[in-house]
Scaffold this motif. Structure first.
Motif, PDB file in Angstrom:
ATOM      1  N   MET A  54       0.840  -1.170   0.000  1.00  0.00           N
ATOM      2  CA  MET A  54       0.000   0.000   0.000  1.00  0.00           C
ATOM      3  C   MET A  54       0.888   1.236   0.000  1.00  0.00           C
ATOM      4  N   ALA A  55       0.659   2.117  -0.943  1.00  0.00           N
ATOM      5  CA  ALA A  55       1.515   3.283  -1.121  1.00  0.00           C
ATOM      6  C   ALA A  55       1.232   4.361  -0.086  1.00  0.00           C
ATOM      7  N   ASP A  56       0.027   4.868  -0.024  1.00  0.00           N
ATOM      8  CA  ASP A  56      -0.291   5.979   0.857  1.00  0.00           C
ATOM      9  C   ASP A  56      -1.375   5.614   1.866  1.00  0.00           C
ATOM     10  N   LYS A  57      -1.623   4.359   2.063  1.00  0.00           N
ATOM     11  CA  LYS A  57      -2.616   3.812   2.990  1.00  0.00           C
ATOM     12  C   LYS A  57      -4.056   4.065   2.576  1.00  0.00           C
ATOM     13  N   THR A  58      -4.306   4.733   1.439  1.00  0.00           N
ATOM     14  CA  THR A  58      -5.652   4.775   0.874  1.00  0.00           C
ATOM     15  C   THR A  58      -5.673   4.048  -0.459  1.00  0.00           C
ATOM     16  N   THR A  59      -4.507   3.745  -1.002  1.00  0.00           N
ATOM     17  CA  THR A  59      -4.389   3.044  -2.281  1.00  0.00           C
ATOM     18  C   THR A  59      -3.836   1.647  -2.033  1.00  0.00           C
ATOM     19  N   THR A  60      -4.514   0.640  -2.594  1.00  0.00           N
ATOM     20  CA  THR A  60      -4.093  -0.747  -2.441  1.00  0.00           C
ATOM     21  C   THR A  60      -3.797  -1.331  -3.814  1.00  0.00           C
ATOM     22  N   TYR A  61      -2.633  -1.962  -3.961  1.00  0.00           N
ATOM     23  CA  TYR A  61      -2.250  -2.613  -5.206  1.00  0.00           C
ATOM     24  C   TYR A  61      -2.468  -4.111  -5.066  1.00  0.00           C
ATOM     25  N   VAL A  62      -3.102  -4.706  -6.087  1.00  0.00           N
ATOM     26  CA  VAL A  62      -3.450  -6.125  -6.042  1.00  0.00           C
ATOM     27  C   VAL A  62      -2.989  -6.784  -7.336  1.00  0.00           C
ATOM     28  N   TYR A  63      -2.282  -7.906  -7.213  1.00  0.00           N
ATOM     29  CA  TYR A  63      -1.891  -8.692  -8.382  1.00  0.00           C
ATOM     30  C   TYR A  63      -2.820  -9.892  -8.457  1.00  0.00           C
ATOM     31  N   SER A  64      -3.556 -10.016  -9.554  1.00  0.00           N
ATOM     32  CA  SER A  64      -4.502 -11.118  -9.733  1.00  0.00           C
ATOM     33  C   SER A  64      -4.010 -12.020 -10.854  1.00  0.00           C
ATOM     34  N   MET A  65      -4.164 -13.326 -10.668  1.00  0.00           N
ATOM     35  CA  MET A  65      -3.748 -14.276 -11.682  1.00  0.00           C
ATOM     36  C   MET A  65      -4.894 -15.228 -11.978  1.00  0.00           C
ATOM     37  N   THR A  66      -5.137 -15.481 -13.263  1.00  0.00           N
ATOM     38  CA  THR A  66      -6.183 -16.422 -13.637  1.00  0.00           C
ATOM     39  C   THR A  66      -5.664 -17.843 -13.477  1.00  0.00           C
ATOM     40  N   THR A  67      -6.574 -18.772 -13.269  1.00  0.00           N
ATOM     41  CA  THR A  67      -6.160 -20.172 -13.165  1.00  0.00           C
ATOM     42  C   THR A  67      -5.934 -20.788 -14.536  1.00  0.00           C
ATOM     43  N   LEU A  68      -6.564 -20.218 -15.559  1.00  0.00           N
ATOM     44  CA  LEU A  68      -6.418 -20.726 -16.917  1.00  0.00           C
ATOM     45  C   LEU A  68      -5.354 -19.921 -17.635  1.00  0.00           C
ATOM     46  N   GLY A  69      -4.252 -20.530 -17.966  1.00  0.00           N
ATOM     47  CA  GLY A  69      -3.205 -19.851 -18.714  1.00  0.00           C
ATOM     48  C   GLY A  69      -2.246 -19.042 -17.866  1.00  0.00           C
ATOM     49  N   GLN A  70      -2.483 -18.964 -16.557  1.00  0.00           N
ATOM     50  CA  GLN A  70      -1.605 -18.234 -15.650  1.00  0.00           C
ATOM     51  C   GLN A  70      -1.329 -16.801 -16.117  1.00  0.00           C
ATOM     52  N   VAL A  71      -2.371 -16.102 -16.526  1.00  0.00           N
ATOM     53  CA  VAL A  71      -2.261 -14.714 -16.948  1.00  0.00           C
ATOM     54  C   VAL A  71      -2.535 -13.834 -15.744  1.00  0.00           C
ATOM     55  N   GLY A  72      -1.660 -12.864 -15.497  1.00  0.00           N
ATOM     56  CA  GLY A  72      -1.836 -11.996 -14.350  1.00  0.00           C
ATOM     57  C   GLY A  72      -1.826 -10.531 -14.731  1.00  0.00           C
ATOM     58  N   ALA A  73      -2.336  -9.692 -13.843  1.00  0.00           N
ATOM     59  CA  ALA A  73      -2.353  -8.253 -14.073  1.00  0.00           C
ATOM     60  C   ALA A  73      -2.438  -7.527 -12.739  1.00  0.00           C
ATOM     61  N   TRP A  74      -1.877  -6.327 -12.691  1.00  0.00           N
ATOM     62  CA  TRP A  74      -1.957  -5.486 -11.508  1.00  0.00           C
ATOM     63  C   TRP A  74      -3.192  -4.606 -11.570  1.00  0.00           C
ATOM     64  N   SER A  75      -3.822  -4.412 -10.443  1.00  0.00           N
ATOM     65  CA  SER A  75      -4.936  -3.479 -10.280  1.00  0.00           C
ATOM     66  C   SER A  75      -4.634  -2.641  -9.046  1.00  0.00           C
ATOM     67  N   PHE A  76      -5.234  -1.464  -8.992  1.00  0.00           N
ATOM     68  CA  PHE A  76      -5.143  -0.719  -7.744  1.00  0.00           C
ATOM     69  C   PHE A  76      -6.503  -0.165  -7.383  1.00  0.00           C
ATOM     70  N   TYR A  77      -6.716  -0.044  -6.097  1.00  0.00           N
ATOM     71  CA  TYR A  77      -7.986   0.400  -5.556  1.00  0.00           C
ATOM     72  C   TYR A  77      -7.724   1.584  -4.632  1.00  0.00           C
ATOM     73  N   GLU A  78      -8.522   2.631  -4.791  1.00  0.00           N
ATOM     74  CA  GLU A  78      -8.412   3.798  -3.924  1.00  0.00           C
ATOM     75  C   GLU A  78      -9.617   3.832  -3.001  1.00  0.00           C
ATOM     76  N   PHE A  79      -9.348   3.899  -1.700  1.00  0.00           N
ATOM     77  CA  PHE A  79     -10.409   3.910  -0.702  1.00  0.00           C
ATOM     78  C   PHE A  79     -10.543   5.318  -0.118  1.00  0.00           C
ATOM     79  N   PRO A  80     -11.749   5.690   0.309  1.00  0.00           N
ATOM     80  CA  PRO A  80     -11.951   7.032   0.861  1.00  0.00           C
ATOM     81  C   PRO A  80     -11.537   7.146   2.332  1.00  0.00           C
ATOM     82  N   TRP A  81     -10.891   6.113   2.874  1.00  0.00           N
ATOM     83  CA  TRP A  81     -10.446   6.116   4.258  1.00  0.00           C
ATOM     84  C   TRP A  81      -9.114   5.377   4.328  1.00  0.00           C
TER      85      TRP A  81
END
Length: 169
Positions: free
Chosen positions: A1-28
């Motif tokens: 977590m960069a600034d404690k309101t932003t969360t970075y998540v790495y997700s990987m599919t079970t088919l083909g092992q394809v992954g991607a980064w996402s980030f989520y910004e929370f209001p708290w």
């Protein structure tokens, strides 16, 4: 977590092992997080929240609903010889829901994008989305707003229509 309101998540599919980064910004502030089974729990002060993938709205610190905006952005794509100016005619988008599309055209200034245009989630059955633009490389940004997509959204693919200015590239 960069600034404690932003969360970075790495997700990987079970088919083909394809992954991607996402980030989520929370209001708290997110002070802690934990997983139990497939559920994610977040703690902020004395409050504990569960992340619900079915919910298309969020709540602020007062408990009021706030709009969720899902954003997908590609890196800059050369579409041929690097540094050579190309003419983009338009793009097709394949998915579900209504998207706001914009195209980046200057990778030395990542803030420069065309004005957002609201497009259908699947433009293939109709005409291409016209975005005439000349640049050496392009980046696509899609924004899906919960107010425009009460049943959710999904991006599957995009196709860029490009003409080179130089026949040997």
């Amino acid at each position: 977590m960069a600034d404690k309101t932003t969360t970075y998540v790495y997700s990987m599919t079970t088919l083909g092992q394809v992954g991607a980064w996402s980030f989520y910004e929370f209001p708290w502030l997110v002070e802690a997080h934990a997983m139990l089974g497939n559920d994610v729990y977040l703690r902020s002060g004395d409050s504990v929240f569960i992340v619900d993938p079915e919910r298309l709205e969020d709540q602020d610190e007062t408990g009021a609903d706030v709009e969720v905006v899902g954003e997908i952005q590609s890196h800059y794509l050369d579409f041929g010889s690097p540094g050579v100016t190309k003419m983009m005619i338009g793009v097709d988008v394949v998915g579900n829901g209504m998207a706001n599309i914009a195209v980046g055209f200057n990778q030395s200034d990542p803030s420069l994008f065309t004005t957002d245009a609201l497009v259908p989630g699947d433009s293939v059955p109709g005409s291409i989305i016209p975005i005439p633009l000349a640049a050496p490389s392009f980046a696509m940004r899609l924004r899906y707003k919960s107010s425009e997509n009460p049943n959710g959204w999904e991006w599957l693919a995009s196709n860029f229509y490009i003409n080179d200015f130089r026949p040997t590239s």
